[in-house]
Write an enzyme that holds these catalytic residues in place. Structure first.
Site, short mmCIF file in Angstrom:
data_model
loop_
_atom_site.label_atom_id
_atom_site.label_comp_id
_atom_site.label_asym_id
_atom_site.label_seq_id
_atom_site.Cartn_x
_atom_site.Cartn_y
_atom_site.Cartn_z
N LYS A 34 0.82 -1.23 0.00
CA LYS A 34 0.00 0.00 0.00
C LYS A 34 0.85 1.27 0.00
O LYS A 34 0.34 2.36 0.16
CB LYS A 34 -0.93 0.02 1.22
CG LYS A 34 -1.75 -1.23 1.42
CD LYS A 34 -2.93 -1.28 0.50
CE LYS A 34 -3.85 -2.43 0.88
NZ LYS A 34 -4.12 -3.33 -0.20
N CYS A 35 2.14 1.13 -0.19
CA CYS A 35 3.07 2.25 -0.17
C CYS A 35 3.09 2.95 -1.53
O CYS A 35 2.92 2.31 -2.57
CB CYS A 35 4.47 1.72 0.17
SG CYS A 35 5.76 2.98 0.18
#
Length: 159
Positions: A34-35
């Site tokens: 999710k970065c």
């Protein structure tokens, strides 16, 4: 002491000794799906595909310590990496890279190559290049994209 002295758990919970990678060049990366830097998965996979026959192994270590950007289970994380980024290189079980619960491998990596201001990992996608004997050769900031590491990898592979 070398990277080969450590054991890690695969995403499925199976323990693996890193001495099984003796003779290989390793690129060890703390990852998070999710970065904002997650597109680097594609570059890491490109390096893996391009150099795996010559002895490069990319090893991904998911970490949820940075703004909780790896909130899912190990199984879901591995599936996301495969579906969204085409990842085929090994992804291990989630670990801590900083703090009192930091995995022993990461304690060793940070001790071997400190960052600019401290030894702590500052963000997802910090990369460590390890030679065939398990010695940490270089540390790269999260913003250093995989393609910028390629020349260093080639040098080690050609030693």
């Amino acid at each position: 002491m070398s990277v080969h002295d450590f054991s890690v758990k695969k995403a499925n919970g199976e323990e693996i000794k890193l001495d099984s990678f003796e003779g290989d060049v390793l690129l060890i990366v703390n990852t998070a799906t999710k970065c904002g830097l997650a597109p680097q998965f594609k570059g890491l996979e490109t390096l893996h595909q391009t150099y795996k026959e010559q002895g490069l192994k990319v090893l991904g270590f998911p970490c949820n310590q940075f703004m909780k950007q790896e909130p899912v289970s190990n199984e879901e994380m591995a599936e996301t990496c495969q579906l969204n980024f085409g990842v085929t290189f090994p992804l291990f079980a989630k670990i801590d890279v900083n703090g009192k619960n930091a995995h022993p491998l990461y304690k060793h990596l940070k001790q071997s190559k400190q960052g600019i201001l401290s030894s702590e990992i500052k963000w997802n996608f910090t990369k460590f290049l390890v030679d065939q004997q398990g010695q940490v050769v270089e540390r790269y900031a999260p913003t250093v994209t995989p393609d910028k590491i390629e020349d260093d990898i080639k040098k080690l592979l050609n030693k």
